[in-house]
Write a protein that holds these residues in place. Structure first.
Motif, PDB file in Angstrom:
ATOM      1  N   UNK A  39      -9.313  22.260 -19.956  1.00 32.15           N
ATOM      2  CA  UNK A  39      -8.428  23.202 -19.266  1.00 32.15           C
ATOM      3  C   UNK A  39      -7.742  22.514 -18.094  1.00 32.15           C
ATOM      4  N   UNK A  40      -8.519  21.826 -17.271  1.00 32.00           N
ATOM      5  CA  UNK A  40      -7.958  21.160 -16.090  1.00 32.00           C
ATOM      6  C   UNK A  40      -6.982  20.065 -16.504  1.00 32.00           C
ATOM      7  N   UNK A  48       5.365  18.563 -18.544  1.00 33.04           N
ATOM      8  CA  UNK A  48       5.848  19.942 -18.500  1.00 33.04           C
ATOM      9  C   UNK A  48       7.376  20.001 -18.589  1.00 33.04           C
ATOM     10  N   UNK A  49       7.969  19.661 -19.739  1.00 30.35           N
ATOM     11  CA  UNK A  49       9.427  19.743 -19.849  1.00 30.35           C
ATOM     12  C   UNK A  49       9.945  21.161 -19.689  1.00 30.35           C
ATOM     13  N   UNK A  50       9.085  22.155 -19.940  1.00 29.28           N
ATOM     14  CA  UNK A  50       9.528  23.547 -19.814  1.00 29.28           C
ATOM     15  C   UNK A  50       9.788  23.947 -18.361  1.00 29.28           C
ATOM     16  N   UNK A 192      -6.877  28.187 -12.536  1.00 26.92           N
ATOM     17  CA  UNK A 192      -5.856  27.129 -12.538  1.00 26.92           C
ATOM     18  C   UNK A 192      -4.453  27.721 -12.454  1.00 26.92           C
ATOM     19  N   UNK A 193      -4.210  28.810 -13.170  1.00 28.14           N
ATOM     20  CA  UNK A 193      -2.906  29.471 -13.075  1.00 28.14           C
ATOM     21  C   UNK A 193      -2.687  30.026 -11.672  1.00 28.14           C
ATOM     22  N   UNK A 210       2.748  30.993 -20.486  1.00 30.04           N
ATOM     23  CA  UNK A 210       3.369  31.202 -21.796  1.00 30.04           C
ATOM     24  C   UNK A 210       3.067  30.027 -22.724  1.00 30.04           C
ATOM     25  N   UNK A 211       3.111  28.809 -22.188  1.00 24.43           N
ATOM     26  CA  UNK A 211       2.799  27.656 -23.038  1.00 24.43           C
ATOM     27  C   UNK A 211       1.325  27.663 -23.435  1.00 24.43           C
ATOM     28  N   UNK A 212       0.471  28.165 -22.558  1.00 22.39           N
ATOM     29  CA  UNK A 212      -0.945  28.313 -22.869  1.00 22.39           C
ATOM     30  C   UNK A 212      -1.186  29.440 -23.874  1.00 22.39           C
TER      31      UNK A 212
END
Length: 345
Positions: A39-40, A48-50, A192-193, A210-212
């Motif tokens: 997760x970390x 992170x291109x998003x 983390x979020x 969203x990516x998660x």
């Protein structure tokens, strides 16, 4: 004889100095379960291109650290992890994450890790734990007098071993500023979020969520402090569970211990004893937390004024709502709305 020329000055192309990167260091050890570490790594170490065009500050730089860098560490599941960095780099990081300890049940927290955590804390680093990692923070003395949480399996053990820590078993994570603790496994995602939300704002955190493929806030309304989800009534004769479900269906109405006990078909005295034993908190404190949880999606969606929301979730006045909200969430309803309104769909 050729004429000697004075040496020309060296031309140096001066470009923009790269911005400092916020370093996140995570502790790895032999025998660890890989989920929390993963997760970390995915949150802070993945490209992170998003996020192009969304970041106003540089993204994180991740370092996986161990007591002996380069030495294979056997993980649960029959494979090994090799960390390239040592604990001196963990102690120098901006954010330190401890995802567990080698043996929470009776095991000693490695002294080298304790020293590294104390060094990092003295420098002003942010210290974070997931699951049994809270034992390392407690062993370093960082949680004395602080509220903290851990996996429900370890709650009583943490209380016994470190009585100076105020253990809260009813939340997914606790944010004490530079000391943050979370419950087990998936609660690490929530924490983390939350860190991303603190550092980069709600829009960036929601994009990462969203990516998660997870909600930005678990159950649609969780932020700094989140009550454990209430089960549906498992059996018709489970009076306690029935009363809790009844309370959730009637949050907007005045609720008392007498009403809840009546819904459970118990005496008030018996109800108080059984409720506290099952949930680790009093009935009315639980009701307050449920009302606060119910207010979060209303604040985020800009549905009504603070006064209207207070009435809708059952608080007798806006002043009472603000008092309990600030005490529980460590921020005001207005500040929460300003931070988390208009979330990414």
């Amino acid at each position: 004889m050729a004429e000697q020329r004075a040496p020309r000055p060296v031309e140096v192309a001066i470009g923009r100095r790269p911005e400092p990167v916020h370093t996140v260091a995570v502790y790895a050890f032999a025998g660890m379960a890989p989920f929390e570490l993963g997760v970390v790594v995915e949150v802070f170490g993945l490209a992170r291109p998003e996020l192009a065009g969304l970041l106003s500050a540089p993204w994180y730089g991740l370092k996986v650290c161990a007591e002996v860098p380069g030495e294979p560490l056997a993980a649960v599941g029959g494979f090994s992890i090799t960390a390239q960095h040592g604990l001196e780099e963990l102690a120098a990081a901006d954010t330190v994450v401890v995802v567990g300890v080698p043996n929470a049940f009776g095991g000693e927290v490695p002294p080298q890790l304790v020293r590294a955590l104390r060094t990092a804390h003295e420098r002003g680093a942010r210290i974070v734990s997931i699951c049994s990692g809270a034992f390392a923070l407690a062993a370093a003395g960082l949680l004395d007098g602080q509220e903290a949480t851990t996996h429900w399996r370890y709650v009583e053990l943490l209380r016994r071993q470190y009585p100076a820590v105020r253990v809260n078993p009813d939340v997914l994570y606790v944010d004490n500023g530079e000391l943050l603790t979370s419950a087990g496994s998936a609660a690490g995602i929530d924490l983390c979020l939350h860190l991303i939300r603190r550092d980069h704002g709600a829009k960036v955190a929601n994009t990462v969520a969203r990516r998660f493929v997870v909600p930005p806030h678990r159950d649609g309304g969780q932020a700094q402090f989140i009550e454990a989800a209430i089960r549906q009534v498992p059996q018709e004769d489970d009076g306690l569970a029935h009363s809790m479900q009844w309370a959730l269906d009637h949050l907007a109405t005045p609720l008392t211990v007498a009403l809840l006990a009546r819904a459970a078909r118990m005496s008030e005295r018996s109800y108080l004893r059984h409720f506290t034993a099952r949930n680790g908190t009093s009935p009315m404190r639980w009701v307050v937390h449920q009302r606060i949880a119910a207010s979060l999606p209303l604040l985020e969606a800009l549905d009504g004024t603070v006064e209207e929301i207070a009435a809708a979730v059952g608080f007798e006045s806006a002043a009472t709502f603000r008092h309990h909200f600030t005490r529980t969430m460590r921020t005001s309803p207005t500040a929460y709305r300003r931070t988390f309104a208009n979330r990414v769909a």
